[in-house]
Design an enzyme around this catalytic site. Structure first.
Site, PDB file in Angstrom:
ATOM      1  CB  CYS A 121      78.071  79.852  35.060  1.00  0.00           C
ATOM      2  SG  CYS A 121      79.444  80.980  34.731  1.00  0.00           S
ATOM      3  CG  HIS A 148      79.459  79.235  39.617  1.00  0.00           C
ATOM      4  ND1 HIS A 148      78.458  79.707  40.442  1.00  0.00           N
ATOM      5  CD2 HIS A 148      79.182  79.734  38.388  1.00  0.00           C
ATOM      6  CE1 HIS A 148      77.631  80.468  39.748  1.00  0.00           C
ATOM      7  NE2 HIS A 148      78.043  80.497  38.483  1.00  0.00           N
TER       8      HIS A 148
END
Length: 191
Positions: A160, A144
């Site tokens: 992440c 992301h």
């Protein structure tokens, strides 16, 4: 091509990659993401390799697949969902929903902002990154965007893979649901 990249390509082929469509490799030691393949998800020719390598930030606490560890999972994954195709750069997402808030690059506020685009990963290795207590999808592991561009190139995320907003938007256009993602931890000395 280096022996290391040849091994990576072979591993991707064993997972079903044809060498033509896109595949993503995250190099944990270098904190870089590389897009492989000659065609994007829409059948268009990809640009030169130099434009397909981007700095990232992986888990601040390292690499591992355990639930609630804050670590970036390793091994073979695929993109299970793509979120934010029409969102403006800097759009903040919470629970995969656009909030309406836009943050600028370099924002000084603390937080693990999820911005611009989300590539939600699914683990493909039962007992490693797939299954109870270690499932990448259930851990909400994404590639992301982030406004914290100054931290890219060093481990800084909650597990992440973070990218600059402009880079994740470019990557988003070059891949599709089902694209393979291979996440490699740093190599141990002597390997």
């Amino acid at each position: 091509m280096s022996k290391s990249l040849a091994r990576i390509r072979n591993r991707l082929r064993m997972a079903g990659w044809d060498g033509i469509q896109s595949a993503i490799v995250v190099f944990g030691g270098a904190q870089r993401l590389r897009l492989l393949g000659r065609l994007d998800a829409h059948g268009r020719t990809l640009p030169k390799p130099a434009r397909r390598i981007w700095p990232v930030s992986t888990g601040l606490t390292g690499f591992g697949c355990q639930q609630d560890s804050g670590r970036t999972p390793t091994g073979m994954h695929r993109i299970g969902a793509m979120i934010g195709a029409d969102a403006p750069l800097g759009m903040v997402f919470k629970s995969r929903q656009a909030t309406g808030e836009i943050v600028s690059p370099g924002v000084r506020r603390e937080g693990d902002f999820i911005t611009s685009r989300i590539l939600w990963l699914e683990g493909l290795e039962p007992g490693h990154n797939q299954g109870p207590g270690l499932d990448s999808r259930e851990r909400y592991i994404y590639i992301h965007g982030t406004p914290h561009a100054a931290r890219l190139g060093t481990p800084a995320s909650a597990g992440c893979v973070r990218m600059r907003d402009t880079h994740v938007a470019r990557l988003f256009k070059k891949v599709g649901t089902g694209t393979l993602v291979y996440i490699l931890p740093p190599e141990k000395p002597g390997r």
